[in-house]
Motif scaffolding. Structure first.
Motif, PDB file in Angstrom:
ATOM      1  N   VAL A 173      17.394 -17.501 -27.131  1.00 55.41           N
ATOM      2  CA  VAL A 173      17.569 -17.395 -28.581  1.00 55.41           C
ATOM      3  C   VAL A 173      17.206 -15.986 -29.061  1.00 55.41           C
ATOM      4  O   VAL A 173      17.879 -15.428 -29.931  1.00 55.41           O
ATOM      5  CB  VAL A 173      16.760 -18.486 -29.322  1.00 55.41           C
ATOM      6  N   ALA A 174      16.178 -15.391 -28.493  1.00 60.04           N
ATOM      7  CA  ALA A 174      15.804 -14.028 -28.861  1.00 60.04           C
ATOM      8  C   ALA A 174      16.958 -13.061 -28.602  1.00 60.04           C
ATOM      9  O   ALA A 174      17.269 -12.216 -29.449  1.00 60.04           O
ATOM     10  CB  ALA A 174      14.563 -13.580 -28.086  1.00 60.04           C
ATOM     11  N   GLU A 178      18.486 -10.887 -35.988  1.00 63.29           N
ATOM     12  CA  GLU A 178      17.419 -11.446 -36.834  1.00 63.29           C
ATOM     13  C   GLU A 178      16.091 -10.982 -36.228  1.00 63.29           C
ATOM     14  O   GLU A 178      15.576 -11.602 -35.300  1.00 63.29           O
ATOM     15  CB  GLU A 178      17.472 -12.983 -36.835  1.00 63.29           C
ATOM     16  N   PRO A 179      15.530  -9.854 -36.701  1.00 63.32           N
ATOM     17  CA  PRO A 179      14.346  -9.279 -36.056  1.00 63.32           C
ATOM     18  C   PRO A 179      13.170 -10.245 -35.909  1.00 63.32           C
ATOM     19  O   PRO A 179      12.512 -10.264 -34.879  1.00 63.32           O
ATOM     20  CB  PRO A 179      13.973  -8.096 -36.953  1.00 63.32           C
ATOM     21  N   ASP A 180      12.921 -11.053 -36.939  1.00 69.20           N
ATOM     22  CA  ASP A 180      11.789 -11.979 -36.831  1.00 69.20           C
ATOM     23  C   ASP A 180      12.029 -13.003 -35.729  1.00 69.20           C
ATOM     24  O   ASP A 180      11.128 -13.318 -34.957  1.00 69.20           O
ATOM     25  CB  ASP A 180      11.513 -12.678 -38.169  1.00 69.20           C
ATOM     26  N   VAL A 181      13.242 -13.502 -35.628  1.00 70.52           N
ATOM     27  CA  VAL A 181      13.575 -14.476 -34.589  1.00 70.52           C
ATOM     28  C   VAL A 181      13.459 -13.825 -33.219  1.00 70.52           C
ATOM     29  O   VAL A 181      12.852 -14.391 -32.300  1.00 70.52           O
ATOM     30  CB  VAL A 181      14.989 -15.064 -34.813  1.00 70.52           C
ATOM     31  N   HIS A 182      14.017 -12.640 -33.097  1.00 67.29           N
ATOM     32  CA  HIS A 182      13.994 -11.942 -31.811  1.00 67.29           C
ATOM     33  C   HIS A 182      12.566 -11.747 -31.296  1.00 67.29           C
ATOM     34  O   HIS A 182      12.223 -12.185 -30.197  1.00 67.29           O
ATOM     35  CB  HIS A 182      14.710 -10.594 -31.929  1.00 67.29           C
ATOM     36  N   PHE A 183      11.740 -11.114 -32.105  1.00 67.90           N
ATOM     37  CA  PHE A 183      10.397 -10.768 -31.634  1.00 67.90           C
ATOM     38  C   PHE A 183       9.476 -11.986 -31.516  1.00 67.90           C
ATOM     39  O   PHE A 183       8.691 -12.078 -30.574  1.00 67.90           O
ATOM     40  CB  PHE A 183       9.781  -9.682 -32.515  1.00 67.90           C
ATOM     41  N   LEU A 184       9.571 -12.916 -32.447  1.00 73.05           N
ATOM     42  CA  LEU A 184       8.713 -14.102 -32.346  1.00 73.05           C
ATOM     43  C   LEU A 184       9.122 -14.992 -31.180  1.00 73.05           C
ATOM     44  O   LEU A 184       8.261 -15.561 -30.507  1.00 73.05           O
ATOM     45  CB  LEU A 184       8.707 -14.886 -33.654  1.00 73.05           C
ATOM     46  N   CYS A 185      10.412 -15.114 -30.929  1.00 77.88           N
ATOM     47  CA  CYS A 185      10.840 -15.914 -29.776  1.00 77.88           C
ATOM     48  C   CYS A 185      10.346 -15.297 -28.461  1.00 77.88           C
ATOM     49  O   CYS A 185       9.948 -16.026 -27.553  1.00 77.88           O
ATOM     50  CB  CYS A 185      12.356 -16.097 -29.766  1.00 77.88           C
ATOM     51  N   LEU A 186      10.357 -13.983 -28.369  1.00 74.08           N
ATOM     52  CA  LEU A 186       9.820 -13.334 -27.163  1.00 74.08           C
ATOM     53  C   LEU A 186       8.317 -13.581 -27.035  1.00 74.08           C
ATOM     54  O   LEU A 186       7.807 -13.838 -25.941  1.00 74.08           O
ATOM     55  CB  LEU A 186      10.125 -11.838 -27.174  1.00 74.08           C
ATOM     56  N   GLN A 238       9.787 -25.032 -37.510  1.00 75.33           N
ATOM     57  CA  GLN A 238      10.099 -25.825 -38.688  1.00 75.33           C
ATOM     58  C   GLN A 238      10.212 -24.936 -39.938  1.00 75.33           C
ATOM     59  O   GLN A 238      11.160 -25.072 -40.719  1.00 75.33           O
ATOM     60  CB  GLN A 238       9.035 -26.900 -38.892  1.00 75.33           C
ATOM     61  N   THR A 239       9.283 -24.016 -40.093  1.00 79.32           N
ATOM     62  CA  THR A 239       9.319 -23.103 -41.237  1.00 79.32           C
ATOM     63  C   THR A 239      10.573 -22.241 -41.208  1.00 79.32           C
ATOM     64  O   THR A 239      11.236 -22.042 -42.232  1.00 79.32           O
ATOM     65  CB  THR A 239       8.056 -22.212 -41.250  1.00 79.32           C
ATOM     66  N   ARG A 240      10.913 -21.727 -40.036  1.00 80.29           N
ATOM     67  CA  ARG A 240      12.093 -20.855 -39.923  1.00 80.29           C
ATOM     68  C   ARG A 240      13.376 -21.634 -40.164  1.00 80.29           C
ATOM     69  O   ARG A 240      14.333 -21.125 -40.753  1.00 80.29           O
ATOM     70  CB  ARG A 240      12.106 -20.172 -38.549  1.00 80.29           C
ATOM     71  N   ALA A 283      21.714 -22.819 -22.588  1.00 79.73           N
ATOM     72  CA  ALA A 283      22.479 -21.970 -21.678  1.00 79.73           C
ATOM     73  C   ALA A 283      23.095 -20.794 -22.419  1.00 79.73           C
ATOM     74  O   ALA A 283      23.286 -19.718 -21.856  1.00 79.73           O
ATOM     75  CB  ALA A 283      23.565 -22.787 -20.985  1.00 79.73           C
ATOM     76  N   GLU A 284      23.423 -21.009 -23.693  1.00 80.89           N
ATOM     77  CA  GLU A 284      23.981 -19.941 -24.517  1.00 80.89           C
ATOM     78  C   GLU A 284      23.619 -20.217 -25.967  1.00 80.89           C
ATOM     79  O   GLU A 284      23.277 -21.340 -26.330  1.00 80.89           O
ATOM     80  CB  GLU A 284      25.495 -19.853 -24.353  1.00 80.89           C
ATOM     81  N   THR A 285      23.690 -19.182 -26.765  1.00 82.53           N
ATOM     82  CA  THR A 285      23.377 -19.347 -28.188  1.00 82.53           C
ATOM     83  C   THR A 285      24.668 -19.436 -28.984  1.00 82.53           C
ATOM     84  O   THR A 285      25.720 -18.994 -28.534  1.00 82.53           O
ATOM     85  CB  THR A 285      22.522 -18.177 -28.705  1.00 82.53           C
ATOM     86  N   ARG A 286      24.543 -19.996 -30.158  1.00 82.39           N
ATOM     87  CA  ARG A 286      25.673 -20.113 -31.071  1.00 82.39           C
ATOM     88  C   ARG A 286      25.657 -18.903 -32.008  1.00 82.39           C
ATOM     89  O   ARG A 286      24.641 -18.246 -32.154  1.00 82.39           O
ATOM     90  CB  ARG A 286      25.543 -21.401 -31.867  1.00 82.39           C
ATOM     91  N   SER A 287      26.751 -18.671 -32.687  1.00 85.21           N
ATOM     92  CA  SER A 287      26.809 -17.522 -33.592  1.00 85.21           C
ATOM     93  C   SER A 287      26.751 -17.979 -35.042  1.00 85.21           C
ATOM     94  O   SER A 287      27.020 -19.141 -35.354  1.00 85.21           O
ATOM     95  CB  SER A 287      28.082 -16.708 -33.344  1.00 85.21           C
ATOM     96  N   GLY A 288      26.400 -17.043 -35.907  1.00 82.40           N
ATOM     97  CA  GLY A 288      26.384 -17.284 -37.338  1.00 82.40           C
ATOM     98  C   GLY A 288      25.152 -18.028 -37.808  1.00 82.40           C
ATOM     99  O   GLY A 288      24.313 -18.449 -37.006  1.00 82.40           O
TER     100      GLY A 288
END
Length: 153
Positions: free
Chosen positions: A24-25, A31-39, A138-140, A77-82
């Motif tokens: 997902v990252a 989405e910077p918050d998603v990228h860094f928090l997922c890592l 949940q918050t995100r 296995a893969e992420t969705r777009s949008g």
């Protein structure tokens, strides 16, 4: 004793969750918050696996041949777009993290029954972090839902 079955499930589930957070990252790097928090959360899952290592060395890690595969979650296995894709990917992560969370609860119950102080310490640290992962997801999702579900694209 069936604790090794749940230790194996927990070990595999933490690994699946870590790989899925990384997926997902990468897939939602815009989405910077998603990228860094997922890592960051993936690294927590890696640390959970490492913390389990001495426990698994003591009790073992097995697969119960009678246990259905339905309890073993598949990772992303893969992420969705949008925007809707992000929402669905976060929801998938939430389901995986929920499996990990309830598995920690089952292992905690066993640790209490065994009066295993070391295992209780591992559970206290890791289960707390998994709970925080669930809260962030949940918050995100709540933040992403209006944009994804109402705004036409």
């Amino acid at each position: 004793m069936k604790l090794p079955v749940y230790l194996g499930l927990l070990h595999r589930s933490e690994g699946t969750l870590a790989a899925s957070f990384r997926q997902v990252a990468e897939g939602h790097g815009h989405e910077p918050d998603v990228h860094f928090l997922c890592l960051t959360l993936a690294a927590q899952c890696d640390a959970h696996q490492k913390a389990l290592a001495p426990i698994i060395a003591r009790y073992g890690e097995t697969r119960d041949e009678d246990e259905p595969e339905r309890l073993h979650a598949q990772g992303l296995a893969e992420t969705r777009s949008g925007p809707v894709g992000l929402l669905r990917d976060l929801q998938d992560l939430y389901l995986l993290a929920s499996l990990v969370d309830i598995t920690w609860t089952m292992v905690k119950q066993a640790a209490q029954g065994l009066r295993d102080v070391e295992l209780l310490g591992v559970v206290a640290n890791c289960d707390g972090q998994t709970g925080t992962q669930l809260k962030w997801l949940q918050t995100r999702m709540k933040q992403a839902a209006p944009q994804a579900l109402i705004v036409a694209r």
